[in-house]
Structure formats: structure tokens, C-alpha cells
Design an enzyme around this catalytic site. Structure first.
Site, mmCIF file in Angstrom:
data_model
loop_
_atom_site.group_PDB
_atom_site.id
_atom_site.type_symbol
_atom_site.label_atom_id
_atom_site.label_comp_id
_atom_site.label_asym_id
_atom_site.label_seq_id
_atom_site.Cartn_x
_atom_site.Cartn_y
_atom_site.Cartn_z
ATOM 1 N N CYS A 95 5.580 -81.491 19.685
ATOM 2 C CA CYS A 95 6.980 -81.071 19.571
ATOM 3 C C CYS A 95 7.789 -81.982 18.624
ATOM 4 O O CYS A 95 7.601 -81.912 17.426
ATOM 5 C CB CYS A 95 7.580 -80.973 20.975
ATOM 6 S SG CYS A 95 9.029 -79.921 21.024
ATOM 7 N N ARG A 132 17.344 -71.652 22.189
ATOM 8 C CA ARG A 132 16.160 -72.521 22.227
ATOM 9 C C ARG A 132 14.933 -71.655 22.456
ATOM 10 O O ARG A 132 15.030 -70.578 23.070
ATOM 11 C CB ARG A 132 16.262 -73.507 23.399
ATOM 12 C CG ARG A 132 17.042 -74.749 23.123
ATOM 13 C CD ARG A 132 17.001 -75.678 24.324
ATOM 14 N NE ARG A 132 15.863 -76.585 24.282
ATOM 15 C CZ ARG A 132 15.846 -77.725 23.597
ATOM 16 N NH1 ARG A 132 16.888 -78.107 22.888
ATOM 17 N NH2 ARG A 132 14.775 -78.500 23.614
ATOM 18 N N HIS A 206 3.783 -78.391 25.080
ATOM 19 C CA HIS A 206 3.816 -79.352 26.188
ATOM 20 C C HIS A 206 2.942 -78.722 27.278
ATOM 21 O O HIS A 206 2.189 -77.796 27.020
ATOM 22 C CB HIS A 206 5.242 -79.502 26.725
ATOM 23 C CG HIS A 206 6.217 -80.031 25.734
ATOM 24 N ND1 HIS A 206 6.307 -81.366 25.415
ATOM 25 C CD2 HIS A 206 7.188 -79.413 25.010
ATOM 26 C CE1 HIS A 206 7.294 -81.541 24.532
ATOM 27 N NE2 HIS A 206 7.834 -80.375 24.262
HETATM 28 N N1 GLN Z 1 14.477 -82.127 19.480
HETATM 29 C C1 GLN Z 1 13.477 -81.243 19.098
HETATM 30 C C2 GLN Z 1 13.822 -79.780 19.257
HETATM 31 O O1 GLN Z 1 14.580 -79.393 20.136
HETATM 32 C C3 GLN Z 1 12.201 -81.562 19.858
HETATM 33 C C4 GLN Z 1 12.183 -81.101 21.295
HETATM 34 C C5 GLN Z 1 10.991 -81.594 22.059
HETATM 35 O O2 GLN Z 1 10.256 -82.478 21.602
HETATM 36 N N2 GLN Z 1 10.780 -81.075 23.221
HETATM 37 O O3 GLN Z 1 13.336 -79.014 18.457
#
Ligand code: GLN
Length: 258
Positions: A95, A132, A206
């Protein structure tokens, strides 16, 4: 045999269970009777920890932590990591860490963070009207350099959980880790997920990814040993019944045809 795992920015880059990746590697290395050393690398650590690494792990984070790391992972530290990657030392970058492999990351506050520029990709945060990208994800490994290692049973399907704001765009489709079967992946549009080059793997998965996909853990271990000891290594199989049951249950639940 001994394997040194370097956990990059363990105290800053570690979200949504990414620590489980280290636990999965430790567990499997123990089953294989391979000694494990862990180097916890962060802002004030000596660069010697990077030099002695046989395998890199780096997890996700939010923009604030990514800004701190972007300031730190420069100069000699960046050079050592780049040399290691060029020498095929494997690594798993999840990520926020995956985003670091590219040219830049445009944060939610529209701040451009220069990243490592190791792979031809870049990431932009969602526009205000975009959401998101969150949820279960299944990716089929299609990368031509990786796919041959994942021929057995359902191993070519990586199962995970994604939660990111960033949209990642690859300059070359062939560099993708795989194609999205369920979920959003790199940007929710082109059905691609992750990146794979040298023995470096970047992904939004993840979950954590390695306990759910033990074949990937074994790939990283095998490659790390091969590079370190300069010989062809073939790991003895580990009893994976529980992991396989879990995989079959999830793939069924997600209606993935195997
Ligand atoms: N900040 C980054 C995003 O939102 C990474 C998020 C994460 O590593 N879970 O894209």
C-alpha cells in the site's frame, strides 16, 4: 542457513495487520529450520541494517507517516536499497510502501512527495468526489515473470483486503502483479493490481497478505535464500492444510472460479 529480514519503518509504516506478514515469514522459516534475524529499521537506524538485509518488508501508512519517510529514505539509504533491489534481493511493499516504489505520491492535501523512483508508476490521491477504495480483493497473478511460480492448485489467486485513497497508474501494463478479479486494485479503473520487477513486489493487499497466501511467502523466502547463497533452492513443503481450507472458503465466498 540464516535469513535476515529488514522491516522498513516498522514504527511508521504498519497498518491493517501488515505486521502479520513478518509473523507469517517467521513461522514458515521456523518450520523450514532456517534461522531468522529481524532488523527493525526506522528514521534513526544505521544504514548497515539495509546492507545486511536478505529480504525487505514494508507496510502501509497514512499520508503523515509517508511524509516523514519520504524525507528520510533519501541519499545513501535510498542508494543502498536500490542496489539491493537491483541485485534481486526480494521485498514486499504494501500500500503506502508500494506507492513509494514509484515516482511520486500526490497526497490528499495535494502535496507532491517525491518517492524512490524504482518503478515506472505514480500515485495520486482521490479527487474530492471520489471515495476511498476499500474492501475484500482477489487478484490473479498474471505477471509473466511471476506466474510460473504459482501454477499449483489455486495459488495464482492472491486474497487480501484493500483500503487506500491513492490511485496508482503503471506506465507499462506488463509490470502489473496481476489482474483484479474482485475489488478495485491500483486505481479502480484499469483492473490492474500491484507491480512486480526484479524480485520486488508492490501491492495494495493488506489482510495481511502472507498468511492468506502462503505460496507468496514461500516465493519470497526461496528467492531470498537463492540470492544470498547463490544456489538453486527448493523449499520442502510445509503443512498448509489450515491455510488452504481458509483460502478455499474465501474463494468460494467470493465466487471465484478456480
Ligand atoms: N495513504 C495512502 C492511501 O490512502 C496509503 C494507505 C495505506 O497504506 N493503507 O492511498
Amino acid at each position: 542457513m540464516t535469513l535476515n529480514i529488514c522491516w522498513l519503518y516498522y514504527d511508521l509504516m504498519n497498518t491493517y495487520g501488515d505486521y502479520g506478514n513478518l509473523l507469517a515469514l517467521e513461522y514458515r522459516l521456523k518450520q523450514l529450520q532456517i534461522k531468522t534475524q529481524i532488523s527493525y529499521f526506522s528514521v534513526n537506524s544505521s544504514q548497515s541494517l539495509l546492507e545486511k538485509a536478505d529480504l525487505f518488508l514494508m507496510g502501509g501508512a497514512e499520508d503523515r507517516q509517508q511524509e516523514l519517510v519520504a524525507k528520510d529514505l533519501v541519499g545513501q539509504k535510498r542508494r543502498i536499497l536500490q542496489q539491493k533491489i537491483q541485485k534481486q534481493v526480494p521485498g514486499l511493499y504494501i500500500c503506502g510502501a508500494y506507492q513509494f516504489l514509484g515516482e511520486y505520491y500526490l497526497t490528499a492535501a495535494a502535496k507532491k512527495l517525491n518517492c524512490l523512483n524504482f518503478a515506472p508508476l505514480s500515485t495520486k490521491s482521490a479527487k474530492p468526489h471520489q471515495t476511498r477504495l476499500i474492501g475484500d480483493i482477489v487478484v490473479e497473478i498474471t505477471n509473466p515473470n511471476l506466474r510460473p511460480y504459482f501454477q499449483q492448485s489455486n495459488n495464482r489467486f492472491l486474497i487480501g483486503f484493500e483500503n487506500h485513497n491513492g490511485r496508482t497508474y503503471l506506465k507499462k501494463r506488463d509490470n502489473a502483479l496481476g489482474k483484479v478479479i474482485l475489488g478495485k486494485g491500483n486505481n479502480g479503473l484499469d483492473h490492474l493490481e500491484g507491480v512486480f520487477f526484479q524480485n520486488t513486489l508492490g501491492t495494495y493487499l493488506h489482510g495481511p497478505i502472507l498468511p492468506r497466501n502462503p505460496a507468496l511467502a514461500d516465493f519470497l523466502i526461496e528467492k531470498a535464500l537463492q540470492i544470498k547463497y547463490n544456489q538453486v533452492i527448493s523449499l520442502k513443503p510445509i503443512d498448509d492444510q489450515l491455510e488452504q481450507q481458509n483460502r478455499l472458503r474465501l474463494l468460494k465466498e467470493f465466487h471465484v472460479k478456480i
